[in-house]
Design a protein around this motif. Sequence first.
Motif, short mmCIF file in Angstrom:
data_model
loop_
_atom_site.label_atom_id
_atom_site.label_comp_id
_atom_site.label_asym_id
_atom_site.label_seq_id
_atom_site.Cartn_x
_atom_site.Cartn_y
_atom_site.Cartn_z
N ARG A 1 0.81 -1.22 0.00
CA ARG A 1 0.00 0.00 0.00
C ARG A 1 0.85 1.27 0.00
O ARG A 1 0.30 2.37 0.05
N ILE A 2 2.16 1.10 -0.03
CA ILE A 2 3.04 2.27 -0.09
C ILE A 2 3.23 2.65 -1.55
O ILE A 2 3.77 1.89 -2.35
N LEU A 3 2.76 3.82 -1.92
CA LEU A 3 2.73 4.24 -3.32
C LEU A 3 4.11 4.66 -3.83
O LEU A 3 4.35 4.64 -5.04
N GLY B 1 -7.81 2.77 1.39
CA GLY B 1 -9.02 2.67 0.58
C GLY B 1 -8.77 3.24 -0.80
O GLY B 1 -7.82 2.85 -1.48
N ASP B 2 -9.57 4.21 -1.20
CA ASP B 2 -9.36 4.85 -2.50
C ASP B 2 -8.69 6.21 -2.35
O ASP B 2 -8.66 7.01 -3.28
N GLN B 3 -8.11 6.47 -1.17
CA GLN B 3 -7.44 7.75 -0.92
C GLN B 3 -5.93 7.57 -0.83
O GLN B 3 -5.43 6.49 -0.46
N GLU B 4 -5.22 8.62 -1.16
CA GLU B 4 -3.78 8.66 -0.96
C GLU B 4 -3.47 9.59 0.20
O GLU B 4 -3.85 10.76 0.19
N LEU B 5 -2.78 9.05 1.21
CA LEU B 5 -2.37 9.84 2.36
C LEU B 5 -0.86 10.07 2.28
O LEU B 5 -0.12 9.21 1.82
N SER B 6 -0.42 11.22 2.73
CA SER B 6 0.99 11.57 2.68
C SER B 6 1.46 11.99 4.07
O SER B 6 0.84 12.83 4.71
N ALA C 1 -5.00 17.60 2.69
CA ALA C 1 -5.95 16.53 2.44
C ALA C 1 -5.78 15.40 3.45
O ALA C 1 -6.76 14.84 3.97
N THR C 2 -4.51 15.05 3.75
CA THR C 2 -4.25 14.00 4.74
C THR C 2 -4.70 14.44 6.13
O THR C 2 -5.29 13.66 6.88
#
Length: 272
Positions: A158-160, A221-226, A256-257
């Motif tokens: 899950r790490i982009l 989920g369908d979100q990207e957190l930073s 956003a995060t």
Amino acid sequence: MTTTTERGRPVGELLRYWRRTRGMSQLDLSIETGVSARHLSFVETGRSRPSPELILRLADQLDMPLAERNTVLLAGGYAPAYPARELNDPELAPIRAAARQILDGHSPYPALLIDQHWHLVEANAAVALFTTGAEPHLLAPPVNVLRLSLHPDGMARRILNLPEWRAHLLARLRQQAVATGDPALSDLHEELRGYPSGNDRTAPVSDAASRVVIPLRYRHGDQELSFFSTTTLFGTPLDVTVSGLAVEAFFPADQATTATLHALGTPAAGLG
């Protein structure tokens, strides 16, 4: 604690090992400690037995870990100077309480307390954001947070920006292994190097934090957190166990995060 400086080696050999590890000549160490280079040579070759005071003076200048200072003292025929208490020892209760206050106060952002080998000691409930979906074998105590992070059955999938984050963690672990002379850390480094490195084609990001620190870009989920992380150590430790403890805290790297984490609140605890 197992160390690179094997038990049974003469005190002079151990001191020479650490001097060379720190890239210092006998003259350098002589100047910094006020001990003659001739006497240092005699100590390293076994022609002179150092006093415990001299051992500790040299160890302090060489920035040796407390456990290694004890090892050198034992090699010199002296008692260890630093205790190594268990974490549940009543004397460490204030340390545990302080760490717990830091962890809980950091919510709803993830934070965890680790030992010198990156084993999880405690975590706040927000760390469940990272552990949800990891395979059970990675969550069985003692949990190694680096293994959990980079193992393909753990957070890695899950790490982009896995190649970037992996390189950061491996470099940090390697530096720690060299600084402490701890073979357990070297072994862990070799293990983690063998894990898949991910796709190097990482899409660029535009948040401000990514221009000054390496972010952890994580899919939830369908979100990207930073996130970016900080490390807090306990100052002036006189106990081997305390000297190895650190609080790893994650902060949102963009608005956003931040909004997402506050909307999520405090998830159900997954570790700790």
